[in-house]
Design a protein around this motif. Structure first.
Motif, short mmCIF file in Angstrom:
data_model
loop_
_atom_site.label_atom_id
_atom_site.label_comp_id
_atom_site.label_asym_id
_atom_site.label_seq_id
_atom_site.Cartn_x
_atom_site.Cartn_y
_atom_site.Cartn_z
N ASN A 1 7.69 -24.01 1.74
CA ASN A 1 8.66 -24.76 0.94
C ASN A 1 8.51 -24.44 -0.54
O ASN A 1 8.49 -25.35 -1.40
N LEU A 2 8.41 -23.16 -0.85
CA LEU A 2 8.18 -22.75 -2.24
C LEU A 2 9.29 -23.23 -3.17
O LEU A 2 9.04 -23.56 -4.33
N GLU A 3 10.51 -23.27 -2.64
CA GLU A 3 11.64 -23.67 -3.48
C GLU A 3 11.58 -25.14 -3.87
O GLU A 3 12.29 -25.57 -4.79
N GLN A 4 10.73 -25.89 -3.21
CA GLN A 4 10.57 -27.31 -3.54
C GLN A 4 9.42 -27.56 -4.51
O GLN A 4 9.21 -28.69 -4.96
N MET A 5 8.68 -26.52 -4.83
CA MET A 5 7.55 -26.67 -5.75
C MET A 5 8.04 -26.79 -7.19
O MET A 5 9.10 -26.24 -7.55
N THR A 6 7.27 -27.45 -8.01
CA THR A 6 7.52 -27.42 -9.45
C THR A 6 7.03 -26.07 -9.98
O THR A 6 6.27 -25.36 -9.31
N VAL A 7 7.44 -25.73 -11.18
CA VAL A 7 6.97 -24.48 -11.79
C VAL A 7 5.45 -24.50 -11.89
O VAL A 7 4.78 -23.50 -11.61
N ALA A 8 4.90 -25.64 -12.28
CA ALA A 8 3.44 -25.74 -12.41
C ALA A 8 2.75 -25.49 -11.07
O ALA A 8 1.72 -24.80 -11.01
N GLU A 9 3.32 -26.01 -10.00
CA GLU A 9 2.74 -25.81 -8.67
C GLU A 9 2.83 -24.35 -8.23
O GLU A 9 1.88 -23.81 -7.64
N ILE A 10 3.95 -23.71 -8.54
CA ILE A 10 4.11 -22.29 -8.21
C ILE A 10 3.06 -21.46 -8.93
O ILE A 10 2.36 -20.64 -8.33
N LEU A 11 2.93 -21.69 -10.23
CA LEU A 11 2.00 -20.91 -11.04
C LEU A 11 0.55 -21.15 -10.62
O LEU A 11 -0.25 -20.21 -10.53
N GLN A 12 0.21 -22.39 -10.36
CA GLN A 12 -1.16 -22.71 -9.94
C GLN A 12 -1.48 -22.06 -8.60
O GLN A 12 -2.58 -21.53 -8.40
N SER A 13 -0.52 -22.07 -7.70
CA SER A 13 -0.73 -21.47 -6.38
C SER A 13 -0.89 -19.96 -6.47
O SER A 13 -1.76 -19.36 -5.81
N ILE A 14 -0.05 -19.31 -7.27
CA ILE A 14 -0.18 -17.86 -7.46
C ILE A 14 -1.53 -17.53 -8.07
O ILE A 14 -2.22 -16.60 -7.63
N ASN A 15 -1.92 -18.31 -9.06
CA ASN A 15 -3.20 -18.08 -9.72
C ASN A 15 -4.37 -18.25 -8.76
O ASN A 15 -5.34 -17.48 -8.79
N THR A 16 -4.26 -19.24 -7.90
CA THR A 16 -5.31 -19.46 -6.90
C THR A 16 -5.45 -18.24 -5.99
O THR A 16 -6.56 -17.79 -5.70
N GLU A 17 -4.32 -17.70 -5.55
CA GLU A 17 -4.36 -16.51 -4.70
C GLU A 17 -4.90 -15.31 -5.46
O GLU A 17 -5.68 -14.52 -4.94
N ASP A 18 -4.48 -15.16 -6.71
CA ASP A 18 -4.92 -14.01 -7.52
C ASP A 18 -6.43 -13.97 -7.71
O ASP A 18 -7.03 -12.90 -7.83
N LYS A 19 -7.05 -15.14 -7.73
CA LYS A 19 -8.51 -15.20 -7.93
C LYS A 19 -9.27 -14.53 -6.80
O LYS A 19 -10.43 -14.12 -6.98
N SER A 20 -8.63 -14.40 -5.66
CA SER A 20 -9.31 -13.79 -4.51
C SER A 20 -9.34 -12.26 -4.59
O SER A 20 -10.11 -11.61 -3.87
N VAL A 21 -8.51 -11.68 -5.44
CA VAL A 21 -8.37 -10.22 -5.46
C VAL A 21 -9.64 -9.51 -5.92
O VAL A 21 -10.11 -8.58 -5.24
N PRO A 22 -10.26 -9.89 -7.05
CA PRO A 22 -11.49 -9.19 -7.45
C PRO A 22 -12.60 -9.30 -6.40
O PRO A 22 -13.41 -8.37 -6.27
N LEU A 23 -12.63 -10.39 -5.67
CA LEU A 23 -13.64 -10.55 -4.62
C LEU A 23 -13.38 -9.57 -3.47
O LEU A 23 -14.32 -9.01 -2.90
N ALA A 24 -12.11 -9.35 -3.17
CA ALA A 24 -11.76 -8.37 -2.14
C ALA A 24 -12.12 -6.96 -2.59
O ALA A 24 -12.63 -6.14 -1.80
N VAL A 25 -11.89 -6.67 -3.86
CA VAL A 25 -12.27 -5.36 -4.42
C VAL A 25 -13.79 -5.19 -4.38
O VAL A 25 -14.30 -4.12 -4.03
N GLU A 26 -14.51 -6.25 -4.70
CA GLU A 26 -15.98 -6.19 -4.69
C GLU A 26 -16.50 -5.78 -3.32
O GLU A 26 -17.45 -5.00 -3.20
N LYS A 27 -15.91 -6.31 -2.27
CA LYS A 27 -16.35 -5.97 -0.91
C LYS A 27 -16.14 -4.49 -0.60
O LYS A 27 -16.83 -3.93 0.26
#
Length: 269
Positions: A13-39
């Motif tokens: 239900n991404l279209e029901q999120m506020t802008v703040a919720e969208i950005l926070q969620s994207i940022n949360t997912e992005d934090k996992s990327v360097p850890l995946a690269v580290e592996k």
């Protein structure tokens, strides 16, 4: 088996999120990327080492990819000459569909398994060179075809993919598998997968250029002085290496055209 990059997002239900919720969620997912690269660091190290060894012997580095993956390869290749002062053809990025596909998607270009080798042949790729296929899905026909042909011509091959166990990684001699998982926007691999690919590309070319001698200390001593910002940066480098005041350092840099040559001329005095 479904690629993890294609699996449904952890968010709905991404279209029901506020802008703040969208950005926070994207940022949360992005934090996992360097850890995946580290592996994947051991795989990245193996490929980076092989690339540097070939380039030290006069080989070139080629990237092939489609869509976002292809664009990222083109970007990384295009940034090497101004950053490290190397020839334009030392690192070459090729995108399925040709340069026009950098700005506008070319339909079905990624599905042509024969075209990559034709594109590479235009550069007279040979067994001194390295070919890295970039494919978030790990199954792009354009990349598979290019790697397969390169292997048949005794060209060293590597890849950067964001799923494990795919055909691209199976074909590449030096596979790098950075498993980034489902995207915030289901299937949109320009997001986490693209970020991961960019991080790995940074590692490959930066480590190679350091080993090729284009960095001194932590400075880009061979960078092209193509704008005022870079001239100012170069002047600061010369000042740091020689102890000269700014005006004299700037004059010396202008005379010799590069930080390396300016410093070397000063040291001969």
């Amino acid at each position: 088996m479904e690629a993890t990059t294609e699996k449904s997002s952890y968010y709905n239900n991404l279209e029901q999120m506020t802008v703040a919720e969208i950005l926070q969620s994207i940022n949360t997912e992005d934090k996992s990327v360097p850890l995946a690269v580290e592996k994947a660091l051991p795989q990245i190290e193996a490929l980076a080492t092989a690339i540097a060894e070939r380039m030290k012997k006069g080989g070139r580095l080629f990237y092939i990819g489609a869509g976002t993956s292809g664009r990222l390869g083109v970007v990384d290749a295009s940034e090497c000459p101004p950053t490290f002062g190397v020839p334009l053809d030392l690192v070459v990025g090729i995108i399925a569909g040709g340069d026009g596909a950098i700005r506008k998607a070319v339909e079905f270009a990624e599905d042509d398994a024969e075209q990559a080798w034709k594109d590479l042949s235009a550069y007279n790729i040979n067994d001194k060179d390295v070919l890295v296929g970039i494919a978030a899905s790990g199954k792009t026909p354009y990349v598979i075809g290019g790697l397969k042909n390169a292997n048949e011509h005794n060209i060293l091959t590597g890849c950067i993919v964001c799923n494990s166990g795919g055909p691209v990684a199976a074909i590449a001699q030096y596979p790098v598998e950075v498993v980034t998982g489902p995207e915030f926007l289901t299937g949109s691999t320009r997001m986490k997968a693209g970020t991961a690919q960019k991080l790995v590309l940074n590692m490959l070319t930066t480590s190679a250029m350091i080993q090729l001698g284009h960095v001194k200390g932590n400075r880009m001593v061979d960078m092209q002085l193509s704008n005022n910002k870079l001239i100012d940066r170069g002047t600061q480098m010369v000042m740091a290496e020689t102890g000269l005041p700014e005006t004299e350092a700037a004059t010396l840099l202008k005379q010799h055209g590069s930080v390396r040559k300016a410093v070397e001329s000063f040291n001969k005095i």
